[in-house]
Every structure is written in structure tokens, then in C-alpha cells.
Design a protein around this motif. Structure first.
Motif, PDB file in Angstrom:
ATOM      1  N   LEU A 284      53.980 -40.748  57.917  1.00 33.19           N
ATOM      2  CA  LEU A 284      53.242 -40.097  58.995  1.00 33.19           C
ATOM      3  C   LEU A 284      54.209 -39.194  59.741  1.00 33.19           C
ATOM      4  O   LEU A 284      55.215 -39.655  60.280  1.00 33.19           O
ATOM      5  N   HIS A 285      53.923 -37.889  59.746  1.00 26.62           N
ATOM      6  CA  HIS A 285      54.760 -36.910  60.440  1.00 26.62           C
ATOM      7  C   HIS A 285      54.119 -36.588  61.787  1.00 26.62           C
ATOM      8  O   HIS A 285      53.024 -36.008  61.841  1.00 26.62           O
ATOM      9  N   LEU A 286      54.799 -36.960  62.854  1.00 26.27           N
ATOM     10  CA  LEU A 286      54.258 -36.776  64.198  1.00 26.27           C
ATOM     11  C   LEU A 286      54.642 -35.416  64.769  1.00 26.27           C
ATOM     12  O   LEU A 286      55.726 -34.900  64.476  1.00 26.27           O
ATOM     13  N   PRO A 287      53.791 -34.851  65.620  1.00 27.96           N
ATOM     14  CA  PRO A 287      54.166 -33.635  66.344  1.00 27.96           C
ATOM     15  C   PRO A 287      55.092 -34.007  67.509  1.00 27.96           C
ATOM     16  O   PRO A 287      55.228 -35.197  67.842  1.00 27.96           O
ATOM     17  N   PRO A 288      55.729 -33.025  68.153  1.00 28.10           N
ATOM     18  CA  PRO A 288      56.668 -33.327  69.247  1.00 28.10           C
ATOM     19  C   PRO A 288      56.041 -34.063  70.426  1.00 28.10           C
ATOM     20  O   PRO A 288      56.743 -34.762  71.161  1.00 28.10           O
ATOM     21  N   ASN A 289      54.727 -33.912  70.626  1.00 30.38           N
ATOM     22  CA  ASN A 289      54.082 -34.542  71.785  1.00 30.38           C
ATOM     23  C   ASN A 289      53.521 -35.928  71.474  1.00 30.38           C
ATOM     24  O   ASN A 289      52.637 -36.426  72.166  1.00 30.38           O
ATOM     25  N   ALA A 290      54.059 -36.566  70.422  1.00 28.96           N
ATOM     26  CA  ALA A 290      53.697 -37.955  70.112  1.00 28.96           C
ATOM     27  C   ALA A 290      54.982 -38.743  69.900  1.00 28.96           C
ATOM     28  O   ALA A 290      55.980 -38.210  69.416  1.00 28.96           O
ATOM     29  N   LYS A 291      54.972 -40.016  70.274  1.00 32.04           N
ATOM     30  CA  LYS A 291      56.170 -40.841  70.115  1.00 32.04           C
ATOM     31  C   LYS A 291      55.842 -42.113  69.339  1.00 32.04           C
ATOM     32  O   LYS A 291      54.759 -42.693  69.472  1.00 32.04           O
ATOM     33  N   ALA A 292      56.794 -42.541  68.516  1.00 40.78           N
ATOM     34  CA  ALA A 292      56.605 -43.728  67.683  1.00 40.78           C
ATOM     35  C   ALA A 292      56.635 -44.992  68.527  1.00 40.78           C
ATOM     36  O   ALA A 292      57.330 -45.069  69.543  1.00 40.78           O
ATOM     37  N   ARG A 293      55.876 -46.009  68.068  1.00 39.85           N
ATOM     38  CA  ARG A 293      55.838 -47.308  68.750  1.00 39.85           C
ATOM     39  C   ARG A 293      56.325 -48.436  67.847  1.00 39.85           C
ATOM     40  O   ARG A 293      56.221 -49.604  68.208  1.00 39.85           O
ATOM     41  N   VAL A 294      56.837 -48.090  66.671  1.00 37.14           N
ATOM     42  CA  VAL A 294      57.306 -49.105  65.726  1.00 37.14           C
ATOM     43  C   VAL A 294      58.766 -48.841  65.382  1.00 37.14           C
ATOM     44  O   VAL A 294      59.316 -47.786  65.713  1.00 37.14           O
ATOM     45  N   GLN A 295      59.369 -49.798  64.692  1.00 41.75           N
ATOM     46  CA  GLN A 295      60.754 -49.657  64.264  1.00 41.75           C
ATOM     47  C   GLN A 295      60.897 -50.199  62.847  1.00 41.75           C
ATOM     48  O   GLN A 295      60.023 -50.938  62.367  1.00 41.75           O
ATOM     49  N   PRO A 296      61.984 -49.838  62.153  1.00 42.25           N
ATOM     50  CA  PRO A 296      62.173 -50.311  60.779  1.00 42.25           C
ATOM     51  C   PRO A 296      62.081 -51.832  60.682  1.00 42.25           C
ATOM     52  O   PRO A 296      62.598 -52.557  61.529  1.00 42.25           O
ATOM     53  N   GLY A 297      61.378 -52.288  59.657  1.00 40.51           N
ATOM     54  CA  GLY A 297      61.197 -53.719  59.446  1.00 40.51           C
ATOM     55  C   GLY A 297      59.862 -54.240  59.915  1.00 40.51           C
ATOM     56  O   GLY A 297      59.432 -55.326  59.500  1.00 40.51           O
ATOM     57  N   ASP A 298      59.173 -53.487  60.778  1.00 40.37           N
ATOM     58  CA  ASP A 298      57.865 -53.926  61.275  1.00 40.37           C
ATOM     59  C   ASP A 298      56.830 -53.917  60.151  1.00 40.37           C
ATOM     60  O   ASP A 298      56.826 -53.024  59.301  1.00 40.37           O
ATOM     61  N   ARG A 299      55.939 -54.914  60.173  1.00 43.75           N
ATOM     62  CA  ARG A 299      54.802 -54.933  59.260  1.00 43.75           C
ATOM     63  C   ARG A 299      53.632 -54.225  59.928  1.00 43.75           C
ATOM     64  O   ARG A 299      53.375 -54.414  61.117  1.00 43.75           O
ATOM     65  N   VAL A 300      52.947 -53.387  59.158  1.00 44.74           N
ATOM     66  CA  VAL A 300      51.826 -52.628  59.711  1.00 44.74           C
ATOM     67  C   VAL A 300      50.617 -52.737  58.789  1.00 44.74           C
ATOM     68  O   VAL A 300      50.744 -52.992  57.589  1.00 44.74           O
ATOM     69  N   ALA A 301      49.445 -52.532  59.369  1.00 43.96           N
ATOM     70  CA  ALA A 301      48.193 -52.557  58.610  1.00 43.96           C
ATOM     71  C   ALA A 301      47.461 -51.242  58.834  1.00 43.96           C
ATOM     72  O   ALA A 301      47.298 -50.796  59.980  1.00 43.96           O
ATOM     73  N   GLY A 302      47.030 -50.619  57.755  1.00 50.25           N
ATOM     74  CA  GLY A 302      46.361 -49.330  57.843  1.00 50.25           C
ATOM     75  C   GLY A 302      45.106 -49.367  58.697  1.00 50.25           C
ATOM     76  O   GLY A 302      44.236 -50.205  58.495  1.00 50.25           O
ATOM     77  N   GLY A 303      45.032 -48.445  59.651  1.00 50.69           N
ATOM     78  CA  GLY A 303      43.857 -48.351  60.504  1.00 50.69           C
ATOM     79  C   GLY A 303      43.780 -49.389  61.598  1.00 50.69           C
ATOM     80  O   GLY A 303      42.842 -49.376  62.399  1.00 50.69           O
ATOM     81  N   LEU A 304      44.767 -50.288  61.670  1.00 48.49           N
ATOM     82  CA  LEU A 304      44.741 -51.352  62.677  1.00 48.49           C
ATOM     83  C   LEU A 304      45.965 -51.343  63.591  1.00 48.49           C
ATOM     84  O   LEU A 304      45.839 -51.559  64.797  1.00 48.49           O
ATOM     85  N   THR A 305      47.139 -51.107  63.022  1.00 44.89           N
ATOM     86  CA  THR A 305      48.377 -51.174  63.804  1.00 44.89           C
ATOM     87  C   THR A 305      48.682 -49.832  64.466  1.00 44.89           C
ATOM     88  O   THR A 305      48.857 -48.824  63.769  1.00 44.89           O
ATOM     89  N   PRO A 306      48.776 -49.789  65.804  1.00 47.34           N
ATOM     90  CA  PRO A 306      49.190 -48.544  66.464  1.00 47.34           C
ATOM     91  C   PRO A 306      50.673 -48.298  66.167  1.00 47.34           C
ATOM     92  O   PRO A 306      51.515 -49.134  66.487  1.00 47.34           O
ATOM     93  N   VAL A 307      50.982 -47.178  65.541  1.00 40.89           N
ATOM     94  CA  VAL A 307      52.381 -46.880  65.209  1.00 40.89           C
ATOM     95  C   VAL A 307      52.953 -45.775  66.086  1.00 40.89           C
ATOM     96  O   VAL A 307      54.159 -45.537  66.092  1.00 40.89           O
ATOM     97  N   ALA A 308      52.082 -45.088  66.833  1.00 39.56           N
ATOM     98  CA  ALA A 308      52.540 -44.009  67.716  1.00 39.56           C
ATOM     99  C   ALA A 308      51.492 -43.776  68.794  1.00 39.56           C
ATOM    100  O   ALA A 308      50.371 -44.289  68.716  1.00 39.56           O
ATOM    101  N   GLU A 309      51.888 -43.004  69.806  1.00 41.82           N
ATOM    102  CA  GLU A 309      50.951 -42.651  70.864  1.00 41.82           C
ATOM    103  C   GLU A 309      51.242 -41.242  71.349  1.00 41.82           C
ATOM    104  O   GLU A 309      52.371 -40.749  71.253  1.00 41.82           O
ATOM    105  N   TRP A 310      50.205 -40.594  71.841  1.00 46.49           N
ATOM    106  CA  TRP A 310      50.363 -39.253  72.392  1.00 46.49           C
ATOM    107  C   TRP A 310      51.068 -39.347  73.738  1.00 46.49           C
ATOM    108  O   TRP A 310      50.797 -40.247  74.531  1.00 46.49           O
ATOM    109  N   LYS A 311      51.962 -38.413  74.004  1.00 48.68           N
ATOM    110  CA  LYS A 311      52.692 -38.415  75.271  1.00 48.68           C
ATOM    111  C   LYS A 311      51.843 -37.865  76.409  1.00 48.68           C
ATOM    112  O   LYS A 311      52.061 -38.200  77.573  1.00 48.68           O
TER     113      LYS A 311
END
Length: 206
Positions: free
Chosen positions: A178-205
């Protein structure tokens, strides 16, 4: 839980192999039948296509796939962070839209077939879907791996997508990004488990 249509030929092949085993004399027949059934069961599991309800929060961007976060770093000087996710053969391989938007562009790029957990895998053969949103453009990648060499993309330019909506499938172990634009920031870090469509991985600034 449904099964992706792309998995049906593999499942039927396993069932056919199992059926053929009943006509083969011992000791090979039972082994052939068992192998066919195991293969069919594995494919049914691999191509599972679970129903999911994505949280209704337009400030969040959700994971495009199931798996483990490999890296979160800035790869494009003009963009934001890139979140890379490794999908093992045991993860759901359906890809989902990280947010609501309209498909602006689709690019299928040639490349190598390095193991998907390696950093060099970002240069593998891949499919890039660009989503245009009111807050900016977001890109999601389906990336092949050492074994996964088939990418299915079910959308076309101009299609509207809702957050969490299915848009494609990678057959067998692979990577999603997932390539984010500059006005979005990641909410996860390496090693985290994620689920498609369920886990928030970023948010708009904004």
C-alpha cells in the motif's frame, strides 16, 4: 464462507485425482486417493473468500490483504510511507480496497519472481491499481513471489470501490503493498499481523 472461482479448477483436479485412486490397485491407489483429497482440501482452504464487514470510518485506510507487515518506510521521495505485507500460503489471498475511491489507472508490470518475503520482491512482476480519493491518490500493489505467479485483477479503470471491497487475488504465497500519499500516516509496524479490509494500517492526517 465462499471460495474464489479461480480455485475451482484446482479443487476439481484434486477430486478427480482422488476418484482415480479408487481404480488403481493397492498400494498405490489409496495413496493416490488420499493425496488427491488432501490437495483438494488445501486448495479449498487457500482460495477461501470470507465475508467481512469493514468499519465505516473514512479517516482510516485498511489493509489490502491478510498477512504480516514486512516493512513500513518511505520509498518514494514525493509520496508517503509504503506498507509491505507478506502473504504466506496459509493466509487469505484476496486483495481489498484500503479506502473508498475510483480506479484511475491499472498497470501490470513485468519483473522477476524472487521469494515474496525478500526486499528485492518489490521488483517482481506486479499489478498496480491507483485509486483516486477526495484526499488524494492511493496505490495498491499485487506482487508475485517465487511460487505465486498469477495475479487476478477484477476491476477496470473507472470502477468505484468501497473500503474493504474485493478487487483481486494472487495465487499462492505473495506480497501486497500500500503506497500512501504524503497526507496519510501509517499505524502499523514491521511484524504486525493484519487482516484485509479489517485492520486499520493508516489514517489521513487531515
Amino acid at each position: 464462507m465462499s471460495i474464489a472461482l479461480e480455485g475451482l479448477p484446482f479443487i476439481l483436479a484434486g477430486i478427480a485425482l482422488a476418484a482415480a485412486g479408487y481404480f488403481v490397485p493397492r498400494p498405490y491407489g489409496p495413496a493416490l486417493a488420499a493425496s488427491g483429497l488432501l490437495f483438494a482440501c488445501f486448495c479449498a482452504y487457500f482460495f477461501r473468500n470470507p465475508e467481512r464487514v469493514t468499519p465505516d470510518d473514512p479517516k482510516l485506510l485498511f489493509s489490502p490483504g491478510d498477512g504480516r507487515v514486512l516493512s513500513v518506510k518511505k520509498e518514494n521521495p514525493e509520496g508517503g510511507d509504503t506498507i509491505r505485507i507478506f502473504l504466506s500460503i496459509f493466509d487469505v489471498h484476496i486483495q481489498r480496497a484500503p479506502c473508498a475511491g475510483t480506479v484511475e489507472d491499472i498497470r501490470l508490470l513485468p519483473g522477476s519472481f524472487v521469494a515474496a518475503m525478500k526486499d528485492e520482491a518489490k521488483l517482481n512482476a506486479r499489478n498496480i491499481v491507483k485509486l483516486q480519493t477526495p484526499r488524494g491518490a492511493v496505490e495498491v500493489e499485487q506482487i508475485t513471489g517465487l511460487i505465486a505467479r498469477r495475479i487476478r485483477c477484477w476491476v477496470k479503470k473507472g470502477d468505484p470501490l468501497q473500503a474493504g471491497e474485493r478487487y483481486g487475488l494472487i495465487q499462492f504465497g505473495s506480497q501486497a503493498a500500500l503506497h500512501l500519499p504524503p497526507n496519510a500516516k501509517a499505524r502499523v509496524q514491521p511484524g504486525d499481523r493484519v487482516a484485509g479490509g479489517l485492520t486499520p494500517v493508516a489514517e489521513w492526517k487531515d
